[in-house]
Design a protein around this motif. Sequence first.
Motif: not given
Length: 170
Positions: A14-19, A100-101, A139-140
């Motif tokens: 949750e801390e990571q930025d995936y968009g 996407w996740g 999102s690829d």
Amino acid sequence: MAEEQNTDLTAEIEEQDYGVRLPPDPAIRKLAKRGRDEFMAVVKENPSSTLCWALLAEGSLLSNTDAADVAAYAYARTGRDLGLEQLREAGWDGEGPVDWGYLPNQGVFRCLHALAMAAERLGFGDESDDADTLLRELSDEAWRALRGDDVPSDRAVDVEVDEGEFDHQE
């Protein structure tokens, strides 16, 4: 003394930025809780749920008839339009990745994929290409997963939804 390591993978993810991430979608929990028998009731209670529109579109595509393809196209366009509006409200400016996740985002991706398929079946090749291109730009990872080229990420993050705050819709 060694530093204590964080072993909570959910917090780490949750801390990571995936968009960009949309707000929670109460329809996700309602669909899981109430099942197929109450699917249309959940759709009617949650008209802004992109997941509901995606499921309608995907179900129509499975029928493999001209009438169902037209319905799939309409469902998918509705979900796409709602999803893009919601993404903009969540801070997406037309560029950059969308996560996407993150489960509430997946309805938008699935609507774009269904729109590409339905448009192709109906002979709207340019619109099919546009939907497919937008899906890949967002999102690829989603594009590969929905095309069957990849499996969905194991980093999917669900969110808790207090159903009490949505009781006024039921």
